[in-house]
Design an enzyme around this catalytic site. Sequence first.
Site, PDB file in Angstrom:
ATOM      1  N   ARG A   1      20.496  23.011  17.986  1.00 15.44           N
ATOM      2  CA  ARG A   1      20.254  21.632  17.528  1.00 15.44           C
ATOM      3  C   ARG A   1      20.340  20.699  18.720  1.00 15.44           C
ATOM      4  O   ARG A   1      21.056  20.984  19.687  1.00 15.44           O
ATOM      5  CB  ARG A   1      21.345  21.179  16.556  1.00 15.44           C
ATOM      6  CG  ARG A   1      21.462  21.989  15.329  1.00 15.44           C
ATOM      7  CD  ARG A   1      20.580  21.482  14.223  1.00 15.44           C
ATOM      8  NE  ARG A   1      20.713  22.381  13.092  1.00 15.44           N
ATOM      9  CZ  ARG A   1      19.962  22.325  12.012  1.00 15.44           C
ATOM     10  NH1 ARG A   1      19.018  21.420  11.914  1.00 15.44           N
ATOM     11  NH2 ARG A   1      20.126  23.183  11.041  1.00 15.44           N
TER      12      ARG A   1
ATOM     13  N   ARG B   1      20.394  12.371   8.917  1.00 14.54           N
ATOM     14  CA  ARG B   1      20.674  13.078  10.176  1.00 14.54           C
ATOM     15  C   ARG B   1      21.764  12.356  10.990  1.00 14.54           C
ATOM     16  O   ARG B   1      22.609  12.962  11.637  1.00 14.54           O
ATOM     17  CB  ARG B   1      19.371  13.195  10.974  1.00 14.54           C
ATOM     18  CG  ARG B   1      19.426  14.117  12.200  1.00 14.54           C
ATOM     19  CD  ARG B   1      20.026  15.468  11.889  1.00 14.54           C
ATOM     20  NE  ARG B   1      19.209  16.289  11.018  1.00 14.54           N
ATOM     21  CZ  ARG B   1      18.467  17.312  11.428  1.00 14.54           C
ATOM     22  NH1 ARG B   1      18.442  17.647  12.680  1.00 14.54           N
ATOM     23  NH2 ARG B   1      17.772  18.017  10.560  1.00 14.54           N
TER      24      ARG B   1
ATOM     25  N   HIS C   1      21.498  29.313  28.174  1.00 16.46           N
ATOM     26  CA  HIS C   1      20.099  29.505  27.787  1.00 16.46           C
ATOM     27  C   HIS C   1      19.556  30.800  28.395  1.00 16.46           C
ATOM     28  O   HIS C   1      19.723  31.036  29.597  1.00 16.46           O
ATOM     29  CB  HIS C   1      19.251  28.310  28.231  1.00 16.46           C
ATOM     30  CG  HIS C   1      17.839  28.424  27.770  1.00 16.46           C
ATOM     31  ND1 HIS C   1      17.466  28.201  26.459  1.00 16.46           N
ATOM     32  CD2 HIS C   1      16.719  28.816  28.420  1.00 16.46           C
ATOM     33  CE1 HIS C   1      16.172  28.421  26.338  1.00 16.46           C
ATOM     34  NE2 HIS C   1      15.687  28.802  27.511  1.00 16.46           N
TER      35      HIS C   1
ATOM     36  N   LEU D   1      21.713  17.322  20.267  1.00 14.90           N
ATOM     37  CA  LEU D   1      22.875  16.460  20.042  1.00 14.90           C
ATOM     38  C   LEU D   1      22.481  14.991  20.180  1.00 14.90           C
ATOM     39  O   LEU D   1      21.527  14.659  20.884  1.00 14.90           O
ATOM     40  CB  LEU D   1      23.953  16.791  21.082  1.00 14.90           C
ATOM     41  CG  LEU D   1      24.528  18.204  21.009  1.00 14.90           C
ATOM     42  CD1 LEU D   1      25.398  18.463  22.237  1.00 14.90           C
ATOM     43  CD2 LEU D   1      25.329  18.398  19.730  1.00 14.90           C
TER      44      LEU D   1
ATOM     45  N   ASP E   1      21.870  17.319  29.387  1.00 18.47           N
ATOM     46  CA  ASP E   1      21.457  15.915  29.476  1.00 18.47           C
ATOM     47  C   ASP E   1      20.660  15.565  28.211  1.00 18.47           C
ATOM     48  O   ASP E   1      20.818  16.231  27.194  1.00 18.47           O
ATOM     49  CB  ASP E   1      20.714  15.627  30.799  1.00 18.47           C
ATOM     50  CG  ASP E   1      19.371  16.322  30.885  1.00 18.47           C
ATOM     51  OD1 ASP E   1      18.914  16.895  29.867  1.00 18.47           O
ATOM     52  OD2 ASP E   1      18.766  16.303  31.970  1.00 18.47           O
TER      53      ASP E   1
HETATM   54  C1  GAR Z   1      22.304  33.281  23.795  1.00 16.38           C
HETATM   55  O1  GAR Z   1      21.507  34.257  24.423  1.00 16.38           O
HETATM   56  C2  GAR Z   1      21.982  31.917  24.351  1.00 16.38           C
HETATM   57  O2  GAR Z   1      21.577  31.950  25.681  1.00 16.38           O
HETATM   58  C3  GAR Z   1      20.849  31.469  23.446  1.00 16.38           C
HETATM   59  O3  GAR Z   1      21.233  31.903  22.188  1.00 16.38           O
HETATM   60  C4  GAR Z   1      21.943  33.137  22.317  1.00 16.38           C
HETATM   61  C5  GAR Z   1      23.167  33.086  21.436  1.00 16.38           C
HETATM   62  O4  GAR Z   1      23.682  34.357  21.252  1.00 16.38           O
HETATM   63  N1  GAR Z   1      20.656  30.060  23.529  1.00 16.38           N
HETATM   64  C6  GAR Z   1      19.457  29.469  23.412  1.00 16.38           C
HETATM   65  O5  GAR Z   1      18.426  30.070  23.191  1.00 16.38           O
HETATM   66  C7  GAR Z   1      19.470  27.962  23.601  1.00 16.38           C
HETATM   67  N2  GAR Z   1      18.161  27.428  23.702  1.00 16.38           N
HETATM   68  P1  GAR Z   1      25.081  34.608  20.535  1.00 16.38           P
HETATM   69  O6  GAR Z   1      25.056  33.822  19.235  1.00 16.38           O
HETATM   70  O7  GAR Z   1      25.137  36.077  20.305  1.00 16.38           O
HETATM   71  O8  GAR Z   1      26.151  34.114  21.479  1.00 16.38           O
END
Ligand code: GAR
Length: 196
Positions: free
Chosen positions: A86, A60, A104, A88, A136
């Site tokens: 993932r 990893r 998110h 970081l 963070d």
């Molecule tokens: C988005 O809705 C983003 O907020 C979420 O993944 C989706 C990606 O969509 N992120 C998370 O859940 C992070 N924990 P996309 O590949 O169509 O841009």
Amino acid sequence: MVLISGTGSAMEALAVACTRRELAADVAAVIADRDCLGLKVAAKRGIPAFTIEPAHYPAREDWKEALIECVGGFRPQVVVLAGFMRVLAPPFVDAYAGRLINLHPSLLPAFPGAHAVRDALDAGVKVTGTTIHFVDHEVDHGPILLQEAVRVQAGDTVQSLHTRIKNVEHRLLPKACRLILEHKVKLHRGITHVEP
Ligand code: GAR
């Protein structure tokens, strides 16, 4: 620079905003941790696209190093985690402090994790939304830059609700990048202050 794991719709929205010069920047490259639709979307738009997959590395730590090296090679002003599923390495997070953001699909701190939309529906909330925050050392955590609410509608499925959340995300992401590029965000004691 945008890191993805999925369909890449947010990355594409950002690329479109750059093409329209709504943002004085370009998406320098896209990196995915797996083979995914977003890589094809990036390639179609002429954006350099790379897969850096943990399974292709002996450990990893090697994967984390390869990721840092690839991102660093582009000297990005802003690094966006747009559906990158993932965690970081701490040195990566530290190297891009103040210009590393995550998207998110909930109103953080509610519903962190990989199933935020499903979790919000299961909890029966009437309002959820999206958050763009500085990254963070915790997952889906850090000073909040932008947030917008999305109302849950009767009969919503994970897909229908996520689609409406994504529509908001696509509008907010270029704005978040612009705020950082124009130095309009100040961080004080873990809270962001955005200049009008
Ligand atoms: C988005 O809705 C983003 O907020 C979420 O993944 C989706 C990606 O969509 N992120 C998370 O859940 C992070 N924990 P996309 O590949 O169509 O841009």
